[in-house]
Design a protein around this motif. Structure first.
Motif, PDB file in Angstrom:
ATOM      1  N   PHE A 185       0.781  -1.180   0.213  1.00  0.00           N
ATOM      2  CA  PHE A 185      -0.113   0.055   0.140  1.00  0.00           C
ATOM      3  C   PHE A 185       1.037   1.268  -0.331  1.00  0.00           C
ATOM      4  CE2 PHE A 185      -2.109  -3.569   2.250  1.00  0.00           C
ATOM      5  CZ  PHE A 185      -3.808  -3.730   2.175  1.00  0.00           C
ATOM      6  N   ILE A 186       0.857   2.643  -0.325  1.00  0.00           N
ATOM      7  CA  ILE A 186       1.384   3.101  -0.719  1.00  0.00           C
ATOM      8  C   ILE A 186       0.280   4.756  -0.569  1.00  0.00           C
ATOM      9  CG2 ILE A 186       2.989   4.946  -2.130  1.00  0.00           C
ATOM     10  CD1 ILE A 186       3.891   2.839  -3.945  1.00  0.00           C
ATOM     11  N   ARG A 187       0.867   5.873   0.673  1.00  0.00           N
ATOM     12  CA  ARG A 187      -0.022   6.532   1.244  1.00  0.00           C
ATOM     13  C   ARG A 187       0.459   7.933   0.564  1.00  0.00           C
ATOM     14  NH1 ARG A 187      -2.907   3.010   0.298  1.00  0.00           N
ATOM     15  NH2 ARG A 187      -4.151   1.774   2.437  1.00  0.00           N
ATOM     16  N   ILE A 188       0.073   8.771   0.345  1.00  0.00           N
ATOM     17  CA  ILE A 188       0.389   9.763  -0.828  1.00  0.00           C
ATOM     18  C   ILE A 188      -0.070  10.850   0.966  1.00  0.00           C
ATOM     19  CG2 ILE A 188       0.214  11.656  -2.407  1.00  0.00           C
ATOM     20  CD1 ILE A 188       0.133   9.629  -4.871  1.00  0.00           C
ATOM     21  N   THR A 189       0.915  11.747   1.419  1.00  0.00           N
ATOM     22  CA  THR A 189       0.561  12.413   2.552  1.00  0.00           C
ATOM     23  C   THR A 189       0.897  13.796   2.094  1.00  0.00           C
ATOM     24  OG1 THR A 189       2.854  12.618   3.318  1.00  0.00           O
ATOM     25  CG2 THR A 189       1.612  10.283   3.800  1.00  0.00           C
ATOM     26  N   LYS A 190      -0.188  15.052   2.964  1.00  0.00           N
ATOM     27  CA  LYS A 190      -0.030  15.947   2.556  1.00  0.00           C
ATOM     28  C   LYS A 190      -0.608  16.753   1.567  1.00  0.00           C
ATOM     29  CE  LYS A 190       4.354  16.119   5.805  1.00  0.00           C
ATOM     30  NZ  LYS A 190       5.631  16.237   5.884  1.00  0.00           N
ATOM     31  N   CYS A 191      -1.018  16.008   1.792  1.00  0.00           N
ATOM     32  CA  CYS A 191      -2.287  16.378  -0.186  1.00  0.00           C
ATOM     33  C   CYS A 191      -3.121  17.365   0.512  1.00  0.00           C
ATOM     34  CB  CYS A 191      -3.263  15.200  -0.115  1.00  0.00           C
ATOM     35  SG  CYS A 191      -1.725  13.683  -0.760  1.00  0.00           S
ATOM     36  N   ASP A 192      -3.097  18.327  -0.190  1.00  0.00           N
ATOM     37  CA  ASP A 192      -4.487  19.745  -0.289  1.00  0.00           C
ATOM     38  C   ASP A 192      -5.037  19.786  -1.141  1.00  0.00           C
ATOM     39  OD1 ASP A 192      -2.111  20.359  -2.002  1.00  0.00           O
ATOM     40  OD2 ASP A 192      -0.380  21.762  -1.153  1.00  0.00           O
ATOM     41  N   GLY A 193      -5.454  19.256  -2.078  1.00  0.00           N
ATOM     42  CA  GLY A 193      -6.010  19.716  -2.717  1.00  0.00           C
ATOM     43  C   GLY A 193      -5.793  19.895  -4.593  1.00  0.00           C
ATOM     44  N   ILE A 194      -4.548  20.012  -4.126  1.00  0.00           N
ATOM     45  CA  ILE A 194      -3.420  20.010  -5.289  1.00  0.00           C
ATOM     46  C   ILE A 194      -3.574  18.354  -7.012  1.00  0.00           C
ATOM     47  CG2 ILE A 194      -1.550  20.772  -6.634  1.00  0.00           C
ATOM     48  CD1 ILE A 194      -0.957  22.916  -4.433  1.00  0.00           C
TER      49      ILE A 194
ATOM     50  N   ILE B 216      -3.004   2.821  -4.216  1.00  0.00           N
ATOM     51  CA  ILE B 216      -2.283   4.057  -3.994  1.00  0.00           C
ATOM     52  C   ILE B 216      -3.786   5.188  -3.282  1.00  0.00           C
ATOM     53  CG2 ILE B 216      -1.891   6.444  -4.510  1.00  0.00           C
ATOM     54  CD1 ILE B 216      -0.112   4.608  -6.505  1.00  0.00           C
ATOM     55  N   ILE B 217      -3.518   5.939  -2.195  1.00  0.00           N
ATOM     56  CA  ILE B 217      -4.760   6.327  -1.275  1.00  0.00           C
ATOM     57  C   ILE B 217      -3.856   8.118  -0.836  1.00  0.00           C
ATOM     58  CG2 ILE B 217      -6.060   7.047  -0.045  1.00  0.00           C
ATOM     59  CD1 ILE B 217      -6.907   4.419   0.811  1.00  0.00           C
ATOM     60  N   GLU B 218      -4.840   9.305  -1.013  1.00  0.00           N
ATOM     61  CA  GLU B 218      -3.860  10.611  -0.939  1.00  0.00           C
ATOM     62  C   GLU B 218      -4.411  10.545   0.279  1.00  0.00           C
ATOM     63  OE1 GLU B 218      -3.872  13.404  -4.984  1.00  0.00           O
ATOM     64  OE2 GLU B 218      -5.133  11.510  -5.052  1.00  0.00           O
ATOM     65  N   CYS B 219      -3.772  11.286   1.357  1.00  0.00           N
ATOM     66  CA  CYS B 219      -4.268  11.528   2.749  1.00  0.00           C
ATOM     67  C   CYS B 219      -3.802  12.852   2.688  1.00  0.00           C
ATOM     68  CB  CYS B 219      -3.268  10.858   3.486  1.00  0.00           C
ATOM     69  SG  CYS B 219      -3.188   9.079   3.039  1.00  0.00           S
ATOM     70  N   ALA B 220      -5.330  13.584   3.438  1.00  0.00           N
ATOM     71  CA  ALA B 220      -4.533  14.828   4.302  1.00  0.00           C
ATOM     72  C   ALA B 220      -4.411  14.937   5.501  1.00  0.00           C
ATOM     73  CB  ALA B 220      -6.046  16.012   3.629  1.00  0.00           C
ATOM     74  N   HIS B 221      -3.861  15.944   5.931  1.00  0.00           N
ATOM     75  CA  HIS B 221      -3.459  15.954   7.395  1.00  0.00           C
ATOM     76  C   HIS B 221      -4.360  17.632   7.692  1.00  0.00           C
ATOM     77  CE1 HIS B 221      -0.433  13.314   6.116  1.00  0.00           C
ATOM     78  NE2 HIS B 221      -0.392  12.762   7.292  1.00  0.00           N
ATOM     79  N   GLY B 222      -4.511  17.385   9.081  1.00  0.00           N
ATOM     80  CA  GLY B 222      -5.104  18.559   9.951  1.00  0.00           C
ATOM     81  C   GLY B 222      -5.894  18.305  11.616  1.00  0.00           C
ATOM     82  N   PRO B 223      -4.902  19.514  12.042  1.00  0.00           N
ATOM     83  CA  PRO B 223      -4.939  18.922  13.319  1.00  0.00           C
ATOM     84  C   PRO B 223      -6.761  18.788  13.710  1.00  0.00           C
ATOM     85  CG  PRO B 223      -4.999  21.954  13.213  1.00  0.00           C
ATOM     86  CD  PRO B 223      -4.495  20.745  11.723  1.00  0.00           C
ATOM     87  N   LYS B 224      -6.853  18.319  14.699  1.00  0.00           N
ATOM     88  CA  LYS B 224      -8.354  18.289  15.275  1.00  0.00           C
ATOM     89  C   LYS B 224      -8.234  19.031  16.516  1.00  0.00           C
ATOM     90  CE  LYS B 224      -8.571  13.980  16.332  1.00  0.00           C
ATOM     91  NZ  LYS B 224      -8.295  12.521  16.513  1.00  0.00           N
ATOM     92  N   TYR B 225      -7.852  19.646  17.180  1.00  0.00           N
ATOM     93  CA  TYR B 225      -8.029  19.941  18.819  1.00  0.00           C
ATOM     94  C   TYR B 225      -7.176  20.788  19.246  1.00  0.00           C
ATOM     95  CZ  TYR B 225      -6.934  15.492  20.526  1.00  0.00           C
ATOM     96  OH  TYR B 225      -6.240  14.716  21.007  1.00  0.00           O
ATOM     97  N   LEU B 226      -6.941  21.301  20.070  1.00  0.00           N
ATOM     98  CA  LEU B 226      -5.689  21.832  20.956  1.00  0.00           C
ATOM     99  C   LEU B 226      -5.673  20.956  22.193  1.00  0.00           C
ATOM    100  CD1 LEU B 226      -5.803  25.879  20.405  1.00  0.00           C
ATOM    101  CD2 LEU B 226      -4.209  24.585  18.896  1.00  0.00           C
ATOM    102  N   GLU B 227      -4.448  21.232  22.577  1.00  0.00           N
ATOM    103  CA  GLU B 227      -3.745  20.382  24.042  1.00  0.00           C
ATOM    104  C   GLU B 227      -3.247  21.106  25.158  1.00  0.00           C
ATOM    105  OE1 GLU B 227      -2.880  16.026  26.112  1.00  0.00           O
ATOM    106  OE2 GLU B 227      -3.811  16.176  24.514  1.00  0.00           O
ATOM    107  N   ASN B 228      -3.460  21.342  26.464  1.00  0.00           N
ATOM    108  CA  ASN B 228      -2.340  21.820  27.128  1.00  0.00           C
ATOM    109  C   ASN B 228      -1.732  21.322  27.680  1.00  0.00           C
ATOM    110  OD1 ASN B 228      -1.401  23.051  29.946  1.00  0.00           O
ATOM    111  ND2 ASN B 228      -2.943  24.835  29.718  1.00  0.00           N
ATOM    112  N   LEU B 229      -0.567  21.146  27.500  1.00  0.00           N
ATOM    113  CA  LEU B 229       0.474  19.484  27.779  1.00  0.00           C
ATOM    114  C   LEU B 229      -0.110  19.484  29.476  1.00  0.00           C
ATOM    115  CD1 LEU B 229       2.619  21.103  25.496  1.00  0.00           C
ATOM    116  CD2 LEU B 229       1.472  18.771  25.446  1.00  0.00           C
ATOM    117  N   PHE B 230       0.410  20.374  29.598  1.00  0.00           N
ATOM    118  CA  PHE B 230       0.303  20.299  31.521  1.00  0.00           C
ATOM    119  C   PHE B 230      -1.601  19.192  32.176  1.00  0.00           C
ATOM    120  CE2 PHE B 230       3.006  23.703  29.891  1.00  0.00           C
ATOM    121  CZ  PHE B 230       4.301  23.412  31.074  1.00  0.00           C
TER     122      PHE B 230
END
Length: 174
Positions: free
Chosen positions: A113-122, A140-154
């Protein structure tokens, strides 16, 4: 199976039910994985075979997922998943240490399997065509990354991404 001396045991970051090491002792990436993958054991060991044996024998692992495991020929492989960065798919074209590649692109032929990462619609049609020169059959699958939420590390408090709206933000990295 002979017992592994404690001085040679892999670092167990998580047993799947308990987080045992923090990022200082586990490393940033193993700690992040252990924290986010509930029910999954995470171990760290430079000797992948020894680590695999430990995961199977001591943690009853039935499936092993290795980061950069495709290059490890001392372990049997049933599925190889390769991530290709859409922004820099073949790095500098040179292998480590001169370049950024761990293996030559021709070795994509071993991927299941091959995943193309950081795809942004181009369109990635040109990259997919290049990959197909090395591997005609891998999924082959194109993948997009993005944040889900913010987290206080403490405090571990999670906030929606909108929390940053209309705020000035500074990012510092070392």
């Amino acid at each position: 199976n002979r017992p592994i001396p404690s001085s040679q045991m892999p670092r167990v970051v998580s047993t799947g039910s308990s987080l045992l090491l923090d990022s200082k002792f586990a490393g940033d990436e193993p700690f992040m994985l252990a924290k986010n993958l509930e029910g999954v054991s995470v171990i760290v060991d430079k000797d992948r075979v020894k680590g695999a044996r430990f995961a199977i024998g001591q943690l009853q692992a039935e499936t092993l997922i290795l980061d950069d495991g495709m290059q490890n020929f001392n372990l049997a492989h049933s599925i190889d998943v390769v991530l290709v960065d859409s922004r820099s798919p073949f790095g500098t074209g040179a292998l480590l240490p001169r370049g950024t590649l761990r293996e030559p692109p021709k070795n994509l032929r071993r991927a299941s399997f091959i995943r193309i990462t950081k795809c942004d619609g181009i369109s990635n049609a040109e990259l997919i065509e290049r990959i197909r020169k090395y591997n005609k059959t891998a999924d082959i699958i194109e993948c997009a990354h993005g944040p889900k939420y913010l987290e206080n590390l403490f405090t571990r408090e999670q906030m929606p991404l909108e929390f940053l709206q209309d705020k000035w933000v500074g990012a510092i990295s070392a």
